[in-house]
Scaffold this motif. Structure first.
Motif, PDB file in Angstrom:
ATOM      1  N   ALA A 119       8.399   2.560  -5.425  1.00 19.62           N
ATOM      2  CA  ALA A 119       8.049   3.950  -5.133  1.00 19.62           C
ATOM      3  C   ALA A 119       6.826   4.022  -4.232  1.00 19.62           C
ATOM      4  N   VAL A 120       5.828   3.155  -4.490  1.00 17.19           N
ATOM      5  CA  VAL A 120       4.633   3.120  -3.640  1.00 17.19           C
ATOM      6  C   VAL A 120       4.992   2.718  -2.222  1.00 17.19           C
ATOM      7  N   ALA A 121       5.897   1.710  -2.106  1.00 18.84           N
ATOM      8  CA  ALA A 121       6.323   1.275  -0.774  1.00 18.84           C
ATOM      9  C   ALA A 121       7.052   2.395  -0.039  1.00 18.84           C
ATOM     10  N   THR A 122       7.892   3.107  -0.766  1.00 20.98           N
ATOM     11  CA  THR A 122       8.627   4.229  -0.149  1.00 20.98           C
ATOM     12  C   THR A 122       7.665   5.320   0.295  1.00 20.98           C
ATOM     13  N   GLU A 123       6.694   5.651  -0.574  1.00 22.53           N
ATOM     14  CA  GLU A 123       5.693   6.657  -0.201  1.00 22.53           C
ATOM     15  C   GLU A 123       4.908   6.208   1.034  1.00 22.53           C
ATOM     16  N   ARG A 124       4.603   4.925   1.111  1.00 23.32           N
ATOM     17  CA  ARG A 124       3.856   4.414   2.269  1.00 23.32           C
ATOM     18  C   ARG A 124       4.696   4.510   3.533  1.00 23.32           C
ATOM     19  N   ARG A 142      -2.110  -2.670   4.522  1.00 22.82           N
ATOM     20  CA  ARG A 142      -1.847  -2.925   3.104  1.00 22.82           C
ATOM     21  C   ARG A 142      -0.496  -3.568   2.928  1.00 22.82           C
ATOM     22  N   ARG A 171       9.467  -0.699 -10.373  1.00 20.54           N
ATOM     23  CA  ARG A 171       9.886   0.613  -9.875  1.00 20.54           C
ATOM     24  C   ARG A 171       8.710   1.341  -9.240  1.00 20.54           C
ATOM     25  N   GLU A 172       7.545   1.227  -9.859  1.00 12.65           N
ATOM     26  CA  GLU A 172       6.370   1.872  -9.296  1.00 12.65           C
ATOM     27  C   GLU A 172       6.028   1.281  -7.937  1.00 12.65           C
ATOM     28  N   ARG A 173       6.148  -0.055  -7.796  1.00  9.75           N
ATOM     29  CA  ARG A 173       5.840  -0.685  -6.521  1.00  9.75           C
ATOM     30  C   ARG A 173       6.819  -0.241  -5.426  1.00  9.75           C
ATOM     31  N   VAL A 185       2.358  -4.546   0.017  1.00  6.91           N
ATOM     32  CA  VAL A 185       2.825  -4.304  -1.344  1.00  6.91           C
ATOM     33  C   VAL A 185       3.685  -5.470  -1.787  1.00  6.91           C
TER      34      VAL A 185
END
Length: 452
Positions: free
Chosen positions: A376-381, A2, A372-374, A4
């Motif tokens: 955060a998603v990258a950090t979570e990934r 994936r 910011r959400e992206r 981002v």
């Protein structure tokens, strides 16, 4: 794998800029384009149509903000009806013939005086002396017959439009159509006893007509007869006006007339719809007077253009022939400023600009939240990859994870370079990158941790 993508705010700025440019273009187009007004002119072949056509041409030549579209009519009754029915914004009218209820004066194009010219030997010295006589009237002036007929009736004379072959009754006066070129012959042959004029006394046409009457007089003497009871006539016909023919206007030796001649008359007027905006009415009036000298070079009658007489603003708006408020603004030098004229447009543009600004702010806020959400998603990934790498033993799979960590790190780095980023979120992303990268590296290098 994936990937981002971190969006930027450029789209929002472009959208806002495009909206502002559209609003500015619409406003500029509305402010700069010429306004076309429809003008009804009459009578066909008369002085007023020639003057106003020259005026329309001059407006176009100077590229001013007003344009005139000319509608021609045979008579002033028809031009007045065009204004009344809404077919025209402006019209040439003659109040004693027809005055539209929605018409307000802008300017007096020409003032007319009604008076009789007769050879002195005819014995005609007053209107009652026309009893039983034949009175010549210019054949082309159909609008004058009603006025002359009313004047005759005021003095107890019946105006006859059908000329009797026998003598005219002593209680009547016969109105005989005559061409200008035939005036001298008609007087000399007795077909008419006098000539009635409804014209501008100072005009070349008036001087020519008086000259024809003088040529028909045996001794060259001419008598001019006015309407001494002007106040009484005006009380019954308030759309007329008092006029004075100055002494010696048609010659100083001998003086003709010997004294001022009081009479009544009418006028040709330029009128506008009552609901025409004050700014447009003022502009039409202003340009007409400013161009008067230029127009007079081709149409001498431009010199006769004048303003309606009034004492004060209340008198101007309450008169029997009221003046348009926009014309009064010009006469009293109180025309609307740019802000006053375009006040509604300015408010509209301000409201639209405010709306566009609010929309842009909302889009920035929304896109910022998405960014910011992206992140955060990258950090979570990245954290998820770290956890997976600790349990993964397949070397090929670990290398794919290492590539994904690099892609995520590059995406976050590009965002940090191009867009403002909150330090807290960027710091968390940096820690996650390092943790994921070190975990994957360790899994690849530990014995037995990367079997393949």
């Amino acid at each position: 794998m994936r990937k981002v993508v971190l969006p930027g705010g450029r789209e929002a700025w472009l959208l806002g800029l495009a909206a502002l440019l559209v609003v500015a273009a619409v406003a500029l187009f509305s402010f700069s384009r010429a306004t076309t007004l429809t003008l009804a002119v009459a009578p066909n072949g008369g002085t007023e149509p020639a003057l106003l056509r020259a005026y329309a041409d001059e407006l176009a030549r100077r590229k001013l903000g007003i344009r005139l579209q000319i509608l021609s009519f045979d008579g002033v009754r028809e031009s007045a009806e065009a204004l009344r029915s809404g077919k025209a914004d402006l019209a040439v009218i003659r109040p004693d013939v027809a005055m539209p209820g929605n018409g307000l004066s802008l300017a007096v194009l020409r003032e007319l005086a009604a008076f009789v010219a007769a050879p002195a030997a005819s014995g005609i010295g007053a209107i009652p002396d026309l009893a039983g006589r034949r009175l010549g009237i210019l054949a082309s002036r159909t609008a004058d017959r009603t006025l002359v007929g009313d004047l005759a009736a005021h003095y107890g004379l019946e105006p006859l439009t059908e000329v009797p072959e026998a003598d005219v009754p002593k209680t009547a006066v016969a109105l005989v159509p005559v061409a200008e070129a035939d005036v001298t012959a008609a007087l000399g042959e007795g077909r008419i006893d006098a000539l009635v004029l409804v014209t501008t006394p100072t005009s070349p046409a008036a001087r020519r007509l008086i000259g024809h009457v003088r040529q028909a007089s045996a001794d060259g003497a001419v008598t001019l007869v006015g309407v001494p009871d002007a106040a009484a006539v005006l009380a019954r016909r308030p759309r007329l006006q008092p006029v004075t023919v100055p002494a010696a206007l048609f010659g100083g030796n001998p003086r003709l007339p010997a004294e001022d001649v009081a009479t009544i008359g009418s006028s040709y007027r330029l009128v506008a719809r009552a609901d025409l905006s004050r700014s447009l009415a003022a502009e039409v009036t202003q340009h007409l007077f400013e161009m008067r000298a230029a127009l007079a070079e081709t149409v001498p009658a431009a010199e006769d253009v004048t303003h309606p007489s009034y004492e004060d603003t209340a008198d101007a708006t309450s008169a029997r022939l009221p003046i348009h408020p926009g014309a009064i603004d010009y006469y009293e030098r109180e025309q609307e400023t740019f802000i006053e004229r375009y006040e509604s447009w300015i408010y509209l543009v301000a409201i639209l600009a405010g709306g566009v600004g609010s929309t842009v702010a909302w889009l920035r806020q929304r896109l910022g939240r998405i960014r910011r959400e992206r992140i955060a998603v990258a950090t979570e990934r990245l954290l998820a990859l770290r956890s997976e790498a600790r349990r993964e033993t397949d070397r090929e799979r670990l290398e794919v994870m290492a590539g994904e960590v690099d892609d995520l790190a590059a995406s976050i780095a590009r965002h940090a370079l191009n867009r403002p980023t909150e330090p807290r979120m960027l710091g968390a992303a940096t820690v996650a990158i390092e943790a994921a990268r070190s975990t994957v590296r360790r899994a690849l290098t530990e014995p037995g941790g990367a079997s393949g």
